[in-house]
Design a protein around this motif. Structure first.
Motif, short mmCIF file in Angstrom:
data_model
loop_
_atom_site.label_atom_id
_atom_site.label_comp_id
_atom_site.label_asym_id
_atom_site.label_seq_id
_atom_site.Cartn_x
_atom_site.Cartn_y
_atom_site.Cartn_z
N PHE A 228 0.83 -1.21 0.00
CA PHE A 228 0.00 0.00 0.00
C PHE A 228 0.86 1.27 0.00
N GLY A 229 1.94 1.25 0.77
CA GLY A 229 2.81 2.42 0.83
C GLY A 229 3.49 2.70 -0.50
N ALA A 230 3.99 1.64 -1.15
CA ALA A 230 4.68 1.81 -2.44
C ALA A 230 3.72 2.31 -3.51
N LEU A 231 2.51 1.73 -3.54
CA LEU A 231 1.54 2.14 -4.55
C LEU A 231 1.08 3.58 -4.35
N THR A 232 0.82 3.96 -3.11
CA THR A 232 0.35 5.31 -2.83
C THR A 232 1.40 6.35 -3.19
N LEU A 233 2.64 6.09 -2.77
CA LEU A 233 3.72 7.03 -3.06
C LEU A 233 3.91 7.22 -4.55
N ASP A 234 3.95 6.13 -5.28
CA ASP A 234 4.17 6.21 -6.72
C ASP A 234 2.99 6.86 -7.43
N MET A 235 1.77 6.58 -6.95
CA MET A 235 0.59 7.14 -7.58
C MET A 235 0.60 8.67 -7.52
N VAL A 236 0.85 9.21 -6.33
CA VAL A 236 0.81 10.65 -6.16
C VAL A 236 1.94 11.32 -6.95
N ALA A 237 3.12 10.68 -6.95
CA ALA A 237 4.26 11.23 -7.69
C ALA A 237 3.97 11.28 -9.18
N VAL A 238 3.44 10.19 -9.71
CA VAL A 238 3.15 10.15 -11.15
C VAL A 238 2.00 11.08 -11.50
N LEU A 239 1.02 11.16 -10.59
CA LEU A 239 -0.15 12.02 -10.84
C LEU A 239 0.27 13.48 -11.04
N PHE A 240 1.16 13.96 -10.18
CA PHE A 240 1.54 15.38 -10.26
C PHE A 240 2.81 15.61 -11.08
N GLY A 241 3.51 14.53 -11.41
CA GLY A 241 4.74 14.69 -12.19
C GLY A 241 4.57 14.29 -13.63
N GLY A 242 3.34 14.39 -14.15
CA GLY A 242 3.05 13.92 -15.50
C GLY A 242 3.42 14.91 -16.59
N ALA A 243 4.64 15.42 -16.55
CA ALA A 243 5.06 16.43 -17.53
C ALA A 243 5.11 15.89 -18.95
N VAL A 244 5.33 14.57 -19.09
CA VAL A 244 5.47 14.01 -20.44
C VAL A 244 4.20 14.19 -21.26
N ALA A 245 3.06 14.36 -20.60
CA ALA A 245 1.82 14.56 -21.34
C ALA A 245 1.83 15.88 -22.11
N LEU A 246 2.67 16.82 -21.67
CA LEU A 246 2.72 18.14 -22.30
C LEU A 246 3.88 18.26 -23.29
N LEU A 247 4.56 17.15 -23.57
CA LEU A 247 5.71 17.21 -24.48
C LEU A 247 5.35 17.72 -25.88
N PRO A 248 4.18 17.39 -26.44
CA PRO A 248 3.86 17.97 -27.75
C PRO A 248 3.88 19.51 -27.74
N ILE A 249 3.44 20.10 -26.62
CA ILE A 249 3.46 21.56 -26.51
C ILE A 249 4.89 22.06 -26.44
N TYR A 250 5.72 21.39 -25.60
CA TYR A 250 7.13 21.79 -25.50
C TYR A 250 7.83 21.66 -26.85
N ALA A 251 7.59 20.54 -27.56
CA ALA A 251 8.27 20.30 -28.83
C ALA A 251 7.85 21.31 -29.90
N GLN A 252 6.55 21.61 -29.95
CA GLN A 252 6.05 22.47 -31.02
C GLN A 252 6.13 23.96 -30.69
N ASP A 253 5.83 24.34 -29.44
CA ASP A 253 5.64 25.76 -29.13
C ASP A 253 6.69 26.38 -28.22
N ILE A 254 7.45 25.58 -27.46
CA ILE A 254 8.43 26.15 -26.52
C ILE A 254 9.86 25.90 -26.98
N LEU A 255 10.20 24.65 -27.28
CA LEU A 255 11.56 24.32 -27.72
C LEU A 255 11.71 24.36 -29.24
N HIS A 256 10.58 24.30 -29.95
CA HIS A 256 10.56 24.40 -31.42
C HIS A 256 11.49 23.38 -32.08
#
Length: 418
Positions: A228-256
């Protein structure tokens, strides 16, 4: 212990080929869908909706799927999952045909893509628990930790090559034919899976009422402090650390950097994780597992913050690479805990709870990131997610001394003696 112990079993090698092909196809497909949807909408929220469309059925069906997996023969169930994925890939292949836009509006194409992603979530609800349960039927119990490491390494390797090829494939042959490549990989996985014979069902409670079965599974997970501890810790970290979902924006509009740069960015975390996982076959992580997991999640948050504020393509790549390397540590420790602490007859249900806590948090994280980017701006959303990850790791370390002292050395030694 022999670092290649699991690889000395022929069926396990076939299993790794199947898992590689499926993860490769799934990760490549998700990237191609992200690119197509953002190209159609130019709206960051649409990227979050992709995650939401997959997570709703994946979470909604997860517990029932775990019950079914524990009741059914695993090899044939996995065949059905791959067939379902293949049908979805075929549908996406037709939807990505450029000539279709002359007959159907972009909005209708977008809705159809969301619908197929939703069906994919249903398939994924069964796929994860089935794969987790099948490993235990292929190798002896004494090498479960080694098999878990190789299985996770294969998953990460496919996660490296899938996104990388997706980025280059979009540039070389376009979205439409990239979907055809994805379909080919899923059919390849199906052909190899047929080489593995059917396996016995180890659950002594065949025909057990669904609600009683689900209750027993949840009770086991919540009563196991390590799981339970391992699952909870990883869940919250992944939930709020999901930067990869925004990579299309970074690739197209920020880093070009275009689609090829997008592929490199998307592959960077998985490359880092793969190196960590391959190294762990020789340098196991089970000693002081709790402390290592907490430090890995904390380091992951720092990497996400650096990525969020970076305007340099290569600094962004390095930050994502390191985030993957430390995330690989947490993934190995979590998988080792699950393999060592879960009895055979409950593997499907425990894996389904794992998919709710961790697997689906990727999609919820994508939705959170997309929504936060819409409300706060892309950079602010990513930095906020990294800060929340740091807060999660720090809070867990303070309030849970039992988890902080977690050590899996004795569990590994007991399994090696069996």
């Amino acid at each position: 212990m022999d670092p290649y112990a699991a690889l000395r079993y022929k069926e396990f090698n076939i299993f790794l080929i199947v898992r590689f092909a499926m993860v490769f196809a799934w990760s490549m497909q998700f990237i191609v869908i992200e690119w197509q949807v953002y190209s159609l909408t130019k709206d960051p929220l649409s990227l979050g909706i992709i995650g939401l469309m997959e997570v709703i059925p994946a979470v909604g069906m997860a517990l029932f799927a775990g019950h079914v997996v524990d009741q059914k023969e695993k090899r044939n169930l996995l065949i059905k999952c791959i067939l379902g994925f293949s049908v979805i890939s075929l549908g996406l292949f037709f939807l990505s045909d450029p000539s279709l836009e002359t007959d159907i509006s972009s909005k209708n194409i977008l809705y159809a893509i969301y619908f197929l992603v939703f069906l994919g979530g249903l398939v994924r609800a069964f796929l994860g628990p089935t794969i987790f349960s099948l490993i235990a039927l292929i190798v002896p119990k004494k090498i479960y930790p080694n098999a878990a490491t190789w299985s996770s390494s294969t998953w990460q390797m496919a996660s490296v090559l899938g996104p990388a090829l997706a980025g280059f494939s979009i540039s070389w042959i376009g979205v439409h034919w990239s979907m055809c490549v994805i379909l080919a990989f899923s059919l390849f996985a199906l052909l190899f899976l047929l080489k593995i014979p059917r396996k016995p069902i180890l659950n002594p409670k065949i025909g057990e009422p669904v609600f009683q079965s689900l209750k027993d599974g949840l009770k086991f997970v919540f009563n196991s402090k390590a799981i339970f501890g391992a699952l909870t810790l990883d869940m919250v970290a992944v939930l709020f650390g999901g930067a990869v979902a925004l990579l299309p924006i970074y690739a197209q509009d920020i880093l070009h950097v275009g689609s090829e740069g997008f592929g490199i960015l998307r592959a960077a975390p998985a490359i880092g994780a793969s190196i960590t996982m391959l190294g762990s076959t020789r340098f196991p992580l089970h000693k002081y597992a709790g402390k290592k997991l907490l430090l890995a999640v904390f380091a992951f948050g720092i990497c996400i913050i650096v990525f969020g504020i970076s305007t340099s393509f290569w600094l962004s790549v390095v930050a994502l690479f390191l985030s993957g390397a430390v995330d690989g540590v947490s993934m190995i420790i979590r998988q080792t805990i699950l393999q060592l602490k879960t009895p055979d007859h409950m593997r499907g249900r425990v894996a389904s709870v794992n998919s709710i806590f961790v697997g689906s948090s990727n999609e919820l994280g994508a939705f959170e990131s997309g929504l936060a980017a819409k409300l706060l701006g892309t950079v602010t959303a990513v930095v906020f997610g990294g800060c929340m990850t740091l807060l999660t790791a720090g809070t867990t370390a303070l309030i849970s001394p039992t988890f902080r002292r977690l050590d899996l050395s004795k569990d590994v030694e007991e399994h090696e003696k069996d």
